[in-house]
Design an enzyme around this catalytic site. Sequence first.
Site, PDB file in Angstrom:
ATOM      1  N   GLY A 210       0.794  -1.216   0.000  1.00 33.11           N
ATOM      2  CA  GLY A 210       0.000   0.000   0.000  1.00 33.11           C
ATOM      3  C   GLY A 210       0.829   1.270   0.000  1.00 33.11           C
ATOM      4  N   ARG A 211       2.100   1.146  -0.360  1.00 33.55           N
ATOM      5  CA  ARG A 211       3.027   2.281  -0.413  1.00 33.55           C
ATOM      6  C   ARG A 211       3.303   2.897   0.954  1.00 33.55           C
ATOM      7  NH1 ARG A 211       3.579  -0.107  -4.657  1.00 33.55           N
ATOM      8  NH2 ARG A 211       3.869   0.902  -6.682  1.00 33.55           N
TER       9      ARG A 211
END
Length: 232
Positions: A210-211
């Site tokens: 999800g960065r």
Amino acid sequence: MRDPEPATAADLAAMRVDYGDPLFVPADEPDLDETWVSGGWEPLLRCWIEQATSLGVAEPNAMVLATVSLHGPAPRPVARTVLCKGLSPDGITFYTNYDSAKGAQLAGDPYAAATFLWPALARQVHVRGVAERVPAEVTAAYWAARPRDSRLGAWASAQSRTVASRAELDRRLAETTARFADVDDIPVPPFWGGYLLRPDEVEFWQGRRGRLHNRIVVRIDGASTRVERLQP
């Protein structure tokens, strides 16, 4: 063979890696945190290079070196890939032609940054600080380990200068080879040597799903250090 079709803007926008995929990050790999640099920044960088080596990463010591060009109306960054050839608590060492573009830029502004990137491990390290020339004996020790072809190339190439053609470059190499034909130990060129990039900041990056990546930075001020976590 035809060149491949260029990627469209849509293709580039769709390119995405999920760093939660075990292909990039082992499922049991713990999150990077401040304790990983409790012994200093150098042991962790060395460990990551060794792990990249064990995975068969090509040139795991490659780093993108950024310098500052003062040529023109305003300073501008210039980046290229070089090889790290030395690592110690003092910094990272690389070698080049002192008369090259990077050499001229470091003479004008010694501040530089280097980035190591290992996509297969979802890791990066950024080293930022001042670069200084290493002592002549350090350059000589590294030069002694270089292959003969690399030594000849260093003498033949006026690095970063324009050349009329590949044939002209090959001619220069042939002349240099003939010049040193009877010389067993080709000397270090007076215009060639090493730099030590002494960091005032080293940032470790670990890819996450999800960065929401992990970023730990070590800030160095003389003998004191400060470790902080940065938001991704």
